[in-house]
Design a protein around this motif. Structure first.
Motif, short mmCIF file in Angstrom:
data_model
loop_
_atom_site.label_atom_id
_atom_site.label_comp_id
_atom_site.label_asym_id
_atom_site.label_seq_id
_atom_site.Cartn_x
_atom_site.Cartn_y
_atom_site.Cartn_z
N GLN A 74 0.82 -1.22 0.00
CA GLN A 74 0.00 0.00 0.00
C GLN A 74 0.85 1.27 0.00
OE1 GLN A 74 -1.78 -2.49 2.08
NE2 GLN A 74 -3.95 -1.99 1.91
N GLU A 75 1.93 1.20 0.77
CA GLU A 75 2.82 2.37 0.84
C GLU A 75 3.36 2.77 -0.53
OE1 GLU A 75 6.48 2.52 3.22
OE2 GLU A 75 5.21 1.57 4.73
N MET A 76 3.72 1.78 -1.31
CA MET A 76 4.28 2.08 -2.63
C MET A 76 3.22 2.67 -3.56
SD MET A 76 6.97 -1.03 -3.24
CE MET A 76 7.31 -0.70 -4.97
N ASP A 77 1.98 2.36 -3.28
CA ASP A 77 0.89 2.94 -4.07
C ASP A 77 0.64 4.39 -3.65
OD1 ASP A 77 -1.46 2.75 -5.84
OD2 ASP A 77 -2.60 2.95 -3.97
N LYS A 78 0.70 4.61 -2.34
CA LYS A 78 0.39 5.95 -1.83
C LYS A 78 1.55 6.93 -2.05
CE LYS A 78 -3.54 5.10 0.86
NZ LYS A 78 -3.71 3.74 1.38
N ASN A 79 2.77 6.42 -1.97
CA ASN A 79 3.94 7.28 -2.21
C ASN A 79 4.57 6.91 -3.53
OD1 ASN A 79 3.74 8.37 0.52
ND2 ASN A 79 4.42 6.35 1.14
N GLN A 80 4.06 7.52 -4.57
CA GLN A 80 4.54 7.21 -5.91
C GLN A 80 5.97 7.71 -6.09
OE1 GLN A 80 1.94 8.18 -9.20
NE2 GLN A 80 0.46 8.94 -7.72
N PRO A 81 6.66 7.20 -7.10
CA PRO A 81 7.99 7.73 -7.40
C PRO A 81 7.91 9.24 -7.65
CG PRO A 81 7.58 5.74 -8.67
CD PRO A 81 6.30 6.09 -8.00
N THR A 82 8.99 9.92 -7.29
CA THR A 82 9.03 11.37 -7.54
C THR A 82 10.20 11.70 -8.45
OG1 THR A 82 10.39 11.63 -5.57
CG2 THR A 82 8.03 12.00 -5.30
N PHE A 83 10.10 12.85 -9.08
CA PHE A 83 11.12 13.25 -10.05
C PHE A 83 11.68 14.59 -9.62
CE2 PHE A 83 11.78 14.95 -14.59
CZ PHE A 83 13.04 14.38 -14.68
N GLU A 84 12.92 14.56 -9.13
CA GLU A 84 13.53 15.81 -8.66
C GLU A 84 14.94 15.93 -9.20
OE1 GLU A 84 13.36 15.54 -4.39
OE2 GLU A 84 11.18 15.33 -4.53
N LYS A 85 15.26 17.10 -9.69
CA LYS A 85 16.59 17.39 -10.23
C LYS A 85 17.07 16.30 -11.19
CE LYS A 85 18.04 20.25 -6.37
NZ LYS A 85 17.65 19.72 -5.04
N GLY A 86 16.17 15.87 -12.06
CA GLY A 86 16.56 14.92 -13.09
C GLY A 86 16.68 13.47 -12.64
N ILE A 87 16.35 13.22 -11.36
CA ILE A 87 16.48 11.84 -10.85
C ILE A 87 15.12 11.35 -10.36
CG2 ILE A 87 17.54 10.37 -9.09
CD1 ILE A 87 19.92 12.33 -9.17
N VAL A 88 14.82 10.09 -10.65
CA VAL A 88 13.58 9.49 -10.18
C VAL A 88 13.85 8.75 -8.87
CG1 VAL A 88 11.76 7.84 -10.72
CG2 VAL A 88 12.73 9.26 -12.54
N HIS A 89 13.07 9.10 -7.86
CA HIS A 89 13.24 8.46 -6.55
C HIS A 89 12.13 7.44 -6.34
CE1 HIS A 89 16.15 11.56 -5.39
NE2 HIS A 89 15.36 12.38 -6.07
N PRO A 108 12.13 3.00 -0.75
CA PRO A 108 13.37 2.32 -0.34
C PRO A 108 13.32 0.79 -0.43
CG PRO A 108 12.55 3.80 1.41
CD PRO A 108 11.61 3.93 0.25
N VAL A 109 12.12 0.22 -0.34
CA VAL A 109 12.06 -1.25 -0.37
C VAL A 109 12.48 -1.79 -1.74
CG1 VAL A 109 9.72 -1.82 -1.15
CG2 VAL A 109 10.74 -3.12 0.69
N VAL A 110 12.39 -0.94 -2.77
CA VAL A 110 12.79 -1.38 -4.11
C VAL A 110 14.27 -1.77 -4.10
CG1 VAL A 110 13.09 -0.65 -6.51
CG2 VAL A 110 11.02 0.02 -5.25
N LYS A 111 15.07 -0.93 -3.48
CA LYS A 111 16.51 -1.21 -3.41
C LYS A 111 16.77 -2.50 -2.62
CE LYS A 111 20.87 1.05 -2.62
NZ LYS A 111 21.53 2.34 -2.53
N GLU A 112 16.06 -2.60 -1.51
CA GLU A 112 16.25 -3.78 -0.67
C GLU A 112 15.91 -5.05 -1.44
OE1 GLU A 112 14.62 -4.87 3.63
OE2 GLU A 112 14.26 -2.78 3.11
N PHE A 113 14.81 -4.98 -2.17
CA PHE A 113 14.36 -6.16 -2.91
C PHE A 113 15.33 -6.49 -4.06
CE2 PHE A 113 11.41 -7.93 -6.29
CZ PHE A 113 11.37 -9.19 -5.75
#
Ligand SMILES: Cc1cc2nc3c(=O)[nH]c(=O)nc-3n(C[C@H](O)[C@H](O)[C@H](O)COP(=O)(O)OP(=O)(O)OC[C@H]3O[C@@H](n4cnc5c(N)ncnc54)[C@H](O)[C@@H]3O)c2cc1C
Lengths: 601, 259
Positions: A58-73, A76-81
């Motif tokens: 649910q968290e990943m749905d509610k907090n979508q990726p963001t785009f700041e200064k040319g980088i997509v964030h 954090p669980v994505v990195k872990e996985f």
């Protein structure tokens, strides 16, 4: 709420009792494996899914990726996985030992991806794209490309992508315009735009490696002039450090669902300094890319079945708890309300979901097994398995996707008003699954592929092989009294499919090409229902065989439930072919001849 | 660094437990079994010690029916080196003392610097086996351990253990028994290469007779029953706060009889 999202019991049934994948271990390539290693892989995938992926759904749905200064964030669980997938060997699982893989059958890894996808579909796509990209380099790239890119992708340090789509070229990949200009060195200069690129940029990895379609300057137009390139976000400079390769993110899209994975717009060569490395021969790019696309199509099928599985279990749970209403003829207003699962119509909705989830999964795994078999056999055998895989892929992508949407919708319906609210995950599943009929070739494109190419290729050899496979299942089922009536129903459908198909081919051979393909999506729908009915009959046979043994109560319930769900599919779903067969037997060109102006009001 | 990890296979926490008809135990049909979570901490810690000292062995010892091999293989897939499986009808459902007796006997042929036990097994929750094992082997035990440091000469161990409201640091000579508590570490997942390797690692199967023991149970389980269903709570509504407080105190005193 329990957090059940898949049935491991069912996966084992499909892999071991329906598909008998243990037979694969007789081949050299798989001889180090056994049922035990397959089961341990499934159990471990389940553990990772439950502990690592599910809590962030649910968290990943509610907090979508963001785009700041040319980088997509990204979350954090994505990195872990991704790191776990690298460390645990999940990205390279199918690869050969020489390539540092585990030589696991595709059928087993797909089952594992089903588990990951059911826990958290968005998270599950990152490693899949990595494997697809690395596999493409492995199959067609030079040794230098392999050395430079594969280890970093397999270890989870670098993301892989498939970069095909452009603003003017989505379904029609022959219209790709991104340019590759040859240089004196061993790279091309890439210039152009790509849109909708999944995981096309994000901060969970050190680098992103795009497997990109582009056109070498002066190449013929259309699909015959498309080549495949490796285009990294960062390339190595003379001192071996990673430096920018003039690939820039120009936009991040906001999506209906599947929000934990970003899709981006990319701009290559704005400064004339984007290096791309040719994979294989020039102008063969699309045929190479089809390897990744076909794998991705099965992954889409299994991903859809996975989301529908999670929705099914969430709705099942709810219907056992929620009390509402009374039995139809209970007139006592003071009697205790019954659980909603006790209403036949709610049971119907649950059976609908289960029959779609388990039927779809079975079809996709069947395709994966064909792929595994094609990899270890030779000659006629190999060509048989490859043809069956090619023919069934559009159905294995589309049936789970289109019916998965309906299935999740029924899951949501089971929750009534709560289904529509975000306290329960159903509304998210409903949004998440909607991508599947679109990406990796929309349903319309799959219909054209099936009827326009796959059914007719090699003098319909694949189609005839498919009919033979289904007929041999039918003859086994005819020997089982309980299944015989269902086998006969399927025989009837197969005869109708054969007739409809030959009728359409007659149209084509008489030059009515437009009419022939006009309803190819409906043809795909018909084909899909029949293919899934075949899978259900196979499951019915396997379950009947198990019921002859002495079983524990829970096993007995499982197999009886299986056979009843099979019957549900035949009695409620297979009959939907009647209208399709009738429609496909007519040739009036209605949609083709419906002029724009009639749509106006 | 050589570690012996005592590992039990238990029903998954997600399993819905039902008591069987005659109350003699639980219904085992349809249960999914996993490694006792506290024992997973032990496996992880043992692996870490082996990695740190760049030498040694991690041996997994488990008592129970045939299905326990799955749990042992999972530990081997995480990286443990070999397994010992005591499988004997006479002990598979033994009480903590029989378990400790068996573990002590089985550990006789294994070299170890440290023995790990889970702080408790989540099925029967006795939390006794580790202590009894240490007693039978006449070695020290440190319970509820959340952090471990082993001296370079492998002669002493320093542990942090949970105590009410804080931590206690304890030092002990080795070998000793350590019981793992939540917080000790984050157990790793098995890896696919680990799974492939696990298949080839030895698991030594033993019966009670092999160990030359007669079980000496101290405990008889008479009956199992499910907890009664919880009663609905009481609501005190539509009153002034003072009045509510008074009524609640009265209820606690005369109905619940807790004050
Ligand atoms: C979430 C998401 C992720 C994606 N990820 C990637 C990715 O990683 N890499 C990548 O390259 N692309 C990706 N895509 C792009 C995706 O593959 C395309 O959106 C898809 O192929 C459809 O192309 P289009 O959007 O241009 O639609 P169009 O091609 O414009 O199609 C619109 C409609 O017209 C129909 N249509 C088009 N042509 C025909 C025809 N010849 N006959 C009949 N009907 C037709 C289609 O079926 C569809 O219904 C992604 C898209 C999304 C939304």
């Amino acid at each position: 709420m329990t957090d059940k999202f898949v049935s491991i019991r069912n996966l084992r049934f499909l892999l071991h009792e329906v598909l008998n994948i243990e037979n694969l271990t007789q081949f050299d390539h798989y001889s180090d494996h056994s049922r035990e290693t397959f089961d341990l892989a499934l159990d471990t995938a389940h553990k990772i899914a439950r502990n690592l992926l599910l809590p962030s759904l649910q968290e990943m749905d509610k907090n979508q990726p963001t785009f700041e200064k040319g980088i997509v964030h990204v979350h954090p669980v994505v990195k872990e996985f991704i790191q776990e997938c690298g460390k645990g060997g999940w990205i390279a699982a199918n690869a050969s030992y020489e390539a540092d893989g585990q030589q696991l059958p595709f059928s087993v890894t797909t089952a594992c991806h089903f588990i990951f996808g059911a826990a958290n579909y968005s998270a599950s796509v990152y490693p899949l794209l990595m494997y697809g990209a690395a596999h493409l380099i492995e199959s067609f790239g030079s040794d230098q490309l392999k050395r430079e890119f594969i280890p970093s992708i397999f270890s989870g340090k670098w993301q892989g992508t498939m970069a095909l789509t452009e603003p003017q070229a989505g379904s029609s990949l022959g219209d790709i315009q991104t340019q590759a200009i040859p240089t004196d060195e061993n790279h091309f200069l890439i210039k152009g735009q790509k849109i909708f690129i999944s995981a096309g940029d994000h901060d969970a990895v050190e680098n992103v490696v795009h497997l990109m379609l582009a056109r070498i300057k002066g190449a013929p137009s259309g699909v015959k002039g498309v080549s495949l390139f490796v285009v990294p976000k960062k390339r190595r400079d003379e001192s071996g450090n990673l430096s920018p390769n003039d690939v820039n993110v120009s936009a991040l899209y906001h999506k209906l669902g599947y929000r934990g994975a970003p899709i981006v717009q990319l701009s290559m060569g704005e400064n004339g300094d984007c290096h791309g490395y040719l994979v294989g021969d020039p102008n063969k790019g699309l045929s190479y890319m089809f390897q990744m696309m076909n794998e991705a199509r099965l992954a889409v099928g299994v991903g859809a079945a996975a989301i529908a599985s999670a929705a099914y279990y969430a709705s099942l749970e709810y219907t056992k708890e929620r009390r509402q209403g009374r039995r139809l003829f209970d007139k006592d207003p003071d009697s205790e309300p019954i659980r909603i699962i006790d209403h036949s119509d709610v049971r119907r909705m649950l059976l609908f979901q289960r029959s779609i989830v388990e039927g779809s999964l079975s079809l996709v795994l069947q395709c994966c097994l064909y792929s595994d078999m094609a990899g270890v056999t030779t000659g006629d055998q190999k060509s048989k398995f490859s043809l069956l895989l090619d023919l069934l892929t559009p159905a294995a992508k589309t049936y789970p996707s289109e019916m998965g949407v309906m299935s999740v919708s029924q899951g949501l319906q089971c929750l009534g008003g709560y289904g529509f609210c975000d306290e329960f995950p159903l509304e998210q599943f409903y949004r998440d699954i909607r991508i599947h009929p679109i990406h990796e070739g929309s349903t319309g494109i799959q219909g054209l592929d099936l009827l326009g190419r796959k059914v007719v290729m090699h003098d319909s050899k694949a189609f005839v092989l498919f009919l033979d496979e289904v007929c041999s299942t039918i003859s086994v089922a005819c020997e089982i009294p309980d299944l015989k009536p269902y086998a006969e129903k399927l025989q009837h459908e197969i005869n109708a499919l054969r007739e409809v198909t030959y009728g359409l081919m007659m149209l084509a051979s008489s030059g009515h090409n437009e009419d022939y393909l006009e309803d190819s999506t409906l043809y795909l729908e018909l084909f899909g229902i029949i293919a899934v009915a075949w899978q259900w009959l196979k499951q019915g046979i396997a379950a009947t065989k198990q019921l002859e043994r002495k079983l524990s109560q829970s096993d007995q319930d499982f197999y009886i439930g299986k056979i009843m769900t099979m019957k549900y599919f035949f009695l409620y779903e297979l009959i939907k072919t009647y209208g399709l067969i009738e429609r496909l037997s007519e040739e009036d060109g209605l949609t083709a001849n419906f002029d724009d102006k009639f749509f106006a009001d | 660094m050589k570690s012996l990890v005592c590992l039990k296979q238990v029903p998954d926490t997600e399993t819905q437990i039902k008591v069987n008809a005659d109350g003699s135990g639980i219904v085992t049909d349809g249960i999914k079994y996993v490694i006792n979570p506290y024992d997973e901490f032990s496996v992880e810690e043992a692996l870490k010690l082996k990695e740190k000292f760049k030498a040694g062995e991690v041996v997994v010892l488990s008592i129970g029916p045939d299905r326990c091999v799955e749990a042992i293989r999972t530990a081997l897939a995480m990286g443990a080196d070999r397994g010992v499986h005591v499988c004997d009808e006479a002990v598979n459902n033994g009480d903590p003392f029989v378990m400790a007796q068996t573990l002590a006997a089985a550990s006789g042929n294994i070299e170890y610097d440290i023995i790990f036990c889970g702080h408790r097994a989540i099925d029967d929750d006795f939390a006794e086996t580790g202590a009894m094992l240490a007693e039978l082997l006449k070695i020290p035990q440190i319970t509820l351990v959340t952090k471990i440091e082993v001296s370079a000469d492998k002669k002493t161990i320093t542990c942090e253990r949970d105590i009410e409201g804080g931590k206690e640091t304890v030092e002990s000579p080795l070998p000793c028994v350590v019981s793992s508590q939540k917080g000790l570490n984050e157990p790793r997942y098995a890896s696919l290469p680990g799974i492939m390797k696990a298949k080839k690692k030895p698991v030594d199967k033993k019966t009670f007779a092999d160990l030359g023991l007669t079980p000496d149970a101290k405990l008889v389980s008479k009956n199992f029953s499910m907890p009664g269903s919880r009663q609905a709570g009481q609501k005190f509504e539509g009153m002034e706060p003072q009045e509510v407080a008074k009524t609640v105190v009265q209820a606690l005193r005369s109905e619940a009889k807790v004050i």
